[in-house]
Design an enzyme around this catalytic site. Structure first.
Site, PDB file in Angstrom:
ATOM      1  N   TYR A 141      63.396  65.461   0.841  1.00 44.76           N
ATOM      2  CA  TYR A 141      64.787  65.924   0.857  1.00 44.76           C
ATOM      3  C   TYR A 141      65.368  65.918   2.277  1.00 44.76           C
ATOM      4  O   TYR A 141      66.583  65.920   2.454  1.00 44.76           O
ATOM      5  CB  TYR A 141      64.916  67.343   0.267  1.00 44.76           C
ATOM      6  N   LYS A 191      49.891  64.340  -4.886  1.00 46.74           N
ATOM      7  CA  LYS A 191      49.766  63.013  -5.502  1.00 46.74           C
ATOM      8  C   LYS A 191      48.886  62.194  -4.551  1.00 46.74           C
ATOM      9  O   LYS A 191      49.277  61.128  -4.051  1.00 46.74           O
ATOM     10  CB  LYS A 191      51.174  62.421  -5.687  1.00 46.74           C
ATOM     11  N   ASP A 223      51.229  64.915 -11.744  1.00 49.80           N
ATOM     12  CA  ASP A 223      51.493  64.497 -13.126  1.00 49.80           C
ATOM     13  C   ASP A 223      50.632  65.303 -14.094  1.00 49.80           C
ATOM     14  O   ASP A 223      51.080  65.740 -15.152  1.00 49.80           O
ATOM     15  CB  ASP A 223      51.305  62.990 -13.319  1.00 49.80           C
ATOM     16  N   ASP A 247      60.207  71.718  -6.556  1.00 50.24           N
ATOM     17  CA  ASP A 247      61.533  71.792  -7.160  1.00 50.24           C
ATOM     18  C   ASP A 247      61.415  71.496  -8.657  1.00 50.24           C
ATOM     19  O   ASP A 247      61.909  72.246  -9.514  1.00 50.24           O
ATOM     20  CB  ASP A 247      62.428  70.735  -6.473  1.00 50.24           C
ATOM     21  N   ASP A 251      61.258  74.299 -12.154  1.00 49.50           N
ATOM     22  CA  ASP A 251      62.212  74.215 -13.270  1.00 49.50           C
ATOM     23  C   ASP A 251      61.452  74.100 -14.589  1.00 49.50           C
ATOM     24  O   ASP A 251      61.826  74.702 -15.601  1.00 49.50           O
ATOM     25  CB  ASP A 251      63.133  72.990 -13.122  1.00 49.50           C
TER      26      ASP A 251
END
Ligand code: NAD
Length: 357
Positions: A141, A191, A223, A247, A251
């Site tokens: 970001y 990852k 994942d 992030d 959620d």
């Protein structure tokens, strides 16, 4: 006396923040601690009034405050603006300016809301009490990003993910320390099979685990973690991860708890100044209708009392008040169930404030 910078923002932001202030006012009286609120502009409303998503005055006053209470920013009105002029640029800017690198996002399923969870009751056995620790001021970001026209036609765009040892170590420390105060289980999510940044995270965190022999460290690919959160959420306690993964996963975790409107957050740096906000956005689809769930923002205020003001008992008062109101079957529409009593944002905030004796 505590100075609170208040950024109500856009969409449902003003409604939910007003509700949280109602609760803070009751705490102020009960604990004889005056709270002084300074209302500041950020996001779409700041663009409309000043042309900037994050005016300098907002940064300056936030820096001089004891805590920042934030609603949410953004909306379709400003969606066509270039990236650095959008309301969300204000959000990233204030996090960077206050150097709040650690985002704590607890996802707790109140037993009263099991029906509202997106998961079947048999998957929700045991306690769902997960703390997602998300790195907040680095990664993709904040990395270099650009877009160019290609001579062959079309365009090419890129965003870069970069992390330094320093950035990883300081957030990992928050992860270990937090896990230590909870069930002493920390899951690093990365990852590492594909990303070099993840390999550096893993190397550093594994090395640091020697300093925390009482904390059990597990590593999981993002994942797989996304899948496991739905399949067996009870296995998680504290999750440590980088900015974008955190992030998305938080959620996802919110759906375990019934609604995005239930999840608070605290963003902390090295000192006690923090930013407290719900994890959801400005929900333009329900703005101005008095139906938004204020609980995420009210629980964020509890985190403010705990982390910035060292008022643990007051934080507990708010959490208990939320639980008691849920016991009495009051619900906003997003967590509504059969036999429950539907109330709006204002009424829900009032009910919670009234429970604090
Ligand atoms: P959103 O979180 O605003 O809404 C997603 C869905 O959840 C919507 O259906 C909304 O009605 C519902 N919802 C969210 N909060 C709720 C609440 N308190 N009570 C009941 N229902 C609630 O996400 P979005 O629609 O993708 O984004 C809307 C805007 O918010 C965009 O401009 C986005 O960039 C911005 N955004 C801001 C923040 C922030 O300020 N921290 C975070 C995420 C998104």
């Amino acid at each position: 006396m505590k100075k609170i910078a208040v950024i109500r923002g856009d969409g449902i932001g003003p409604e939910i923040v007003n509700g949280a202030i109602k609760v803070l006012d009751v705490i102020s009286k009960k604990y004889n601690t005056p709270f002084v609120y300074t209302h500041l502009l950020m996001g779409g409303v700041a663009i409309d009034e000043t042309g900037l998503p994050l005016p300098k005055e907002t940064i300056d006053i936030c820096k001089r405050s004891d805590a920042v209470l934030l609603g949410s920013v953004g909306g379709p009105k400003w969606d066509k603006l270039p990236g650095d002029k959008r309301p969300e640029a204000g959000l990233l800017g204030i996090r960077k300016a206050l150097e709040v690198f650690a985002n704590l996002r607890p996802a707790i399923l109140f037993p009263q809301l099991k029906e509202a969870s997106a998961l079947k009751p048999e998957v929700l056995k045991g306690n769902i009490d997960i703390m997602v620790i998300r790195e907040l001021t680095g990664g993709i970001y904040f990395g270099e990003k650009s877009r160019i026209d290609l001579p062959s036609g079309g365009q090419k765009a890129w965003d870069t993910m970069a992390y330094s040892t320093y950035e990883i170590e300081r957030i990992a420390r928050v992860g270990f320390e937090t896990a230590r105060k909870r069930t002493k289980k920390l899951t690093l999510v990365d990852k590492a099979n594909v990303l070099e940044t993840s390999r550096l995270w893993r190397e550093i965190v594994l090395k640091m685990s020697a300093d925390y022999p009482d904390v059990t460290l597990e590593v999981q690919l993002v994942d797989s973690c996304a899948m496991q959160l739905i399949k067996n959420p009870g296995q998680f306690d504290t999750i440590l991860t980088e900015n974008m993964f955190g992030d998305i996963l938080s959620d996802e975790a919110s759906m375990l708890t019934g609604s995005l409107g239930m999840l608070p957050s605290a963003s902390l740096g090295n000192g006690t100044l923090g930013i407290y906000e719900p994890i959801h956005g400005s929900a333009p689809d329900i703005a101005g209708k008095d139906i938004a769930n204020p609980i995420a923002t009210i629980m964020s205020v509890a985190m403010m009392l705990r982390y910035s003001f060292n008022m643990e008992s007051a934080a507990k008062d708010i959490e208990d008040a939320v639980s008691k109101v849920l016991d009495t079957k009051y619900r906003t529409v997003d967590i509504m169930g059969a036999g429950m009593k539907c109330v709006g944002t204002i009424e829900m905030s009032k009910l919670i404030a009234n429970e604090i004796k």
